[in-house]
Scaffold this motif. Structure first.
Motif, short mmCIF file in Angstrom:
data_model
loop_
_atom_site.label_atom_id
_atom_site.label_comp_id
_atom_site.label_asym_id
_atom_site.label_seq_id
_atom_site.Cartn_x
_atom_site.Cartn_y
_atom_site.Cartn_z
N ARG A 72 -1.58 -4.11 -1.01
CA ARG A 72 -1.26 -5.22 -1.67
C ARG A 72 -0.04 -6.37 -0.70
NH1 ARG A 72 0.77 -5.57 -8.17
NH2 ARG A 72 -0.61 -4.66 -8.66
N SER A 73 -0.35 -5.48 0.79
CA SER A 73 0.45 -6.45 1.47
C SER A 73 -0.38 -7.64 2.40
CB SER A 73 0.75 -5.32 2.81
OG SER A 73 -0.62 -4.62 3.36
N GLU A 74 -2.08 -7.40 2.14
CA GLU A 74 -2.56 -8.47 3.34
C GLU A 74 -2.81 -8.80 4.33
OE1 GLU A 74 -3.28 -11.13 0.21
OE2 GLU A 74 -3.50 -10.35 -1.86
N LYS A 76 -2.68 -9.66 8.12
CA LYS A 76 -3.80 -10.90 8.70
C LYS A 76 -3.37 -10.42 9.90
CE LYS A 76 -3.42 -14.39 4.92
NZ LYS A 76 -2.88 -13.75 4.24
N ARG A 98 -3.88 -3.67 11.84
CA ARG A 98 -4.78 -4.24 10.50
C ARG A 98 -3.85 -5.84 11.23
NH1 ARG A 98 -3.45 -3.21 4.32
NH2 ARG A 98 -5.37 -4.39 3.99
N SER A 179 6.02 -6.25 0.78
CA SER A 179 5.02 -5.18 -0.13
C SER A 179 5.93 -3.49 0.05
CB SER A 179 3.96 -4.99 0.27
OG SER A 179 2.76 -3.95 -0.26
#
Ligand SMILES: C[S@@+](CC[C@H](N)C(=O)[O-])C[C@H]1O[C@@H](n2cnc3c(N)ncnc32)[C@H](O)[C@@H]1O
Length: 202
Positions: A72-74, A76, A98, A179
């Motif tokens: 769920r950290s998304e 970017k 990531r 997260s």
């Protein structure tokens, strides 16, 4: 002994046990532990098999998380991530992939030798992270330093969880994200469990 003295003494014993236990997972991952760890744990928490192949064996074998904060950290590209209790570094490594070369990964760990281990594991992937020796109850970073805080199985180890939450909010930039995966008990734990440093430390 007052209640405060008792708590301080228990906190001291707990800190020693935490230092000992996670050092042991890092130095001797094939030993017996009463919690899941290493590749078996990472697979159970649905870590991408490609990550586990790509990461240095030392980081995978010494993984000691309780879930998968990456789901769920998304994250970017270009973001700054803080990994609280970064341990041997598997979560920091995944975060560094990531956020990419424009991003930044910062670890904080109570145990300076875990910081060195995480940095060495990250360097083996061709990346880098800064890692600060310090406590999540007093994060050694200025206000508004991170876009995202991740953490895996660490907040449950603290006697001061509210303080940890306040610190996470302090170091997050406005609009930042948290997260974390951790252990929560649905019922009150007995004093025998609460006062056992081995059980608390795990
Ligand atoms: C459950 S492991 C972290 C797992 C890690 N994310 C990984 O990828 O393997 C626990 C780590 O948290 C650190 N730790 C425990 N209590 C801490 C505290 N109060 N502040 C900062 N780090 C702490 C321990 O030294 C240990 O390295």
């Amino acid at each position: 002994m007052t209640g405060a003295d008792q708590q301080a003494s228990l906190e001291g014993v707990l800190k020693d046990e935490i230092l000992r236990m996670y050092q042991e997972v890092a130095d001797n991952p094939d030993a017996e532990f009463h919690f899941f760890h290493g590749r078996e744990a990472a697979e159970m928490f649905d870590y991408d098999p490609e990550w586990l192949e790509r990461a240095p064996a030392g980081a995978v074998d010494s993984f000691a998380g309780v879930g998968n904060p990456h789901e769920r950290s998304e994250l970017k590209p270009g973001e700054t991530v803080l990994d609280l209790g970064s341990g041997a570094g598997l979560d920091a490594i995944i975060a560094s992939w990531r956020v990419g070369p424009e991003g930044r990964v910062i670890g904080v760990d109570l145990n300076p030798s875990m910081c060195r281990k995480a940095q060495a594991n990250l360097a083996a992937t061709g990346g880098s992270m800064e890692c600060h020796e310090g406590r999540m109850e007093e994060i050694p970073l200025p206000d508004a330093s991170a876009d995202v805080v991740i953490s895996n199985g660490v907040v449950n180890l603290s006697f001061q969880k509210r303080r940890v939450a306040e610190e996470m909010y302090r170091v997050l930039k406005p609009g930042g994200r948290i997260s974390i995966t951790d252990i929560v008990s649905g019922r009150e734990l007995s004093q025998a469990i609460v006062n056992d440093p081995k059980l608390w430390a795990a």
